[in-house]
Scaffold this motif. Sequence first.
Motif, PDB file in Angstrom:
ATOM      1  N   ALA A 110       0.848  -1.190   0.000  1.00 43.26           N
ATOM      2  CA  ALA A 110       0.000   0.000   0.000  1.00 43.26           C
ATOM      3  C   ALA A 110       0.884   1.241   0.000  1.00 43.26           C
ATOM      4  N   TYR A 113       1.046   5.071   0.561  1.00 38.77           N
ATOM      5  CA  TYR A 113       0.355   6.235   1.119  1.00 38.77           C
ATOM      6  C   TYR A 113       0.844   7.471   0.390  1.00 38.77           C
ATOM      7  N   LEU A 166       1.593   7.882   9.852  1.00 39.44           N
ATOM      8  CA  LEU A 166       1.004   6.546   9.774  1.00 39.44           C
ATOM      9  C   LEU A 166       1.259   5.753  11.056  1.00 39.44           C
ATOM     10  N   ARG A 194       2.828  -4.431   3.534  1.00 34.36           N
ATOM     11  CA  ARG A 194       3.747  -3.332   3.813  1.00 34.36           C
ATOM     12  C   ARG A 194       3.138  -2.041   3.298  1.00 34.36           C
ATOM     13  N   THR A 195       3.370  -0.955   4.028  1.00 38.76           N
ATOM     14  CA  THR A 195       2.953   0.368   3.569  1.00 38.76           C
ATOM     15  C   THR A 195       4.194   1.190   3.261  1.00 38.76           C
ATOM     16  N   HIS A 225      -4.615   0.139   5.500  1.00 35.43           N
ATOM     17  CA  HIS A 225      -3.165  -0.053   5.457  1.00 35.43           C
ATOM     18  C   HIS A 225      -2.716  -1.235   6.310  1.00 35.43           C
ATOM     19  N   ALA A 248      -2.458  -4.463   4.401  1.00 36.79           N
ATOM     20  CA  ALA A 248      -1.356  -4.639   3.452  1.00 36.79           C
ATOM     21  C   ALA A 248      -0.166  -5.319   4.122  1.00 36.79           C
ATOM     22  N   VAL A 254      -0.646   2.324  12.203  1.00 37.80           N
ATOM     23  CA  VAL A 254      -0.252   1.512  11.048  1.00 37.80           C
ATOM     24  C   VAL A 254       1.179   1.028  11.276  1.00 37.80           C
ATOM     25  N   VAL A 289       5.717   0.063   8.163  1.00 37.88           N
ATOM     26  CA  VAL A 289       5.792   1.248   7.306  1.00 37.88           C
ATOM     27  C   VAL A 289       7.247   1.517   6.938  1.00 37.88           C
TER      28      VAL A 289
END
Length: 381
Positions: A115, A117, A162, A150-151, A145, A148, A167, A170
């Motif tokens: 994902a 951002y 995030l 990984r973001t 997120h 997912a 989240v 990241v």
Amino acid sequence: MVSESFLPQIDGVTNSVCRVLEHLRDTGHEALVIAPAPAPAARRTAPRSYAGAPVLWSPSAPMPGYPEFRFATPWTGLPAALREFRPDVVHLAAPAGLGAQAAYAARRLGVPSIAVYQTDIAAFATRYGLALAERTIWRWLATVHRLASRTLAPSWDAVDTLLSEGVQRVARWSRGVDLERFNPEHRDEELRARLAPNGEVLVGYVGRLAREKRVELLVGAAGLPGARLVVVGDGPCRPALARALPEAAFLGFRTGTELSAAIASLDVFVHTGINETFCQAAQEAKASGVAVVGPAAGGLLDVIDHERTGLHYAPGDPVSMRREVLRLVEDAELRTRLATAARASVAGCTWHAIGEELLGHYRDVLGTRLPTTTTSDRWRR
């Protein structure tokens, strides 16, 4: 590649998706684009493939107050489309409505997802009169997120935001720039002569003329002695902005060589948005050898190295903006020093390098059915 916007809509999300698709093509990978269908009037000429990747349209509707922008509506056919393509990785570009559907579908299919951002949707909603929904939007985005593997976020400010919203997993993944397309060599002396017939210093904004960009703050860069304000771009705020800035030159929406020339012909680039997760336009100005002035907020904290590649001003403060822009208007030596350093600072930020970094993230998540943690030094916790 599931994107909340795509051609013919031109914005930061579309631009980065196109560059990724080009890199995937050039490195021998196969891709499929799924994006909201454009407005009916644009569908006849909208591309149905890009860089060898077919484009599949999902149902869409116009954004209230900004009909040029389309957002995805629920689509029951998305899981079947993914099953048919059989992706190794699902790339979610600025996931919101369509990205959420794809994230759930990828999880059910056991396919890892990345994902990206890229858009501060909560701040976007606030600027369009939906401030009460900000926390609800963030809870929703955090949920998407977390689905997912990984973001990826384009700046350290975005990474920290995030993480603060709960989240995990990241990593920072920046943005590239085309160093040939955005280059000081594209400076157009004929254009400058038309815009600055008396040798004025050209101070320019490049981007969408929309509420979320806080373009009304450009009053802080207008009417400076020995300077002229240039506005490149279009959007729903243009009529009001033109009335507020009668002496500014409005060049409208530009692409290709016209955009390259317009940016390289500026002496100072100014940006107004305080909710940018990165600010690609500022990086393109740096590559074009132009000193940049932007708010000390969001992605511009990464893009501008204060007093070295540009100048920061207090976010949302037109008086502070005016003071910093005036410094550059009055000091040609400072302009030259910052512009030279700005160009040098992006020398390694090619889209090829950024694309290779993305492929590394793809390889990291391949084969994972459920998100896992890592101790890589690319991560911030």
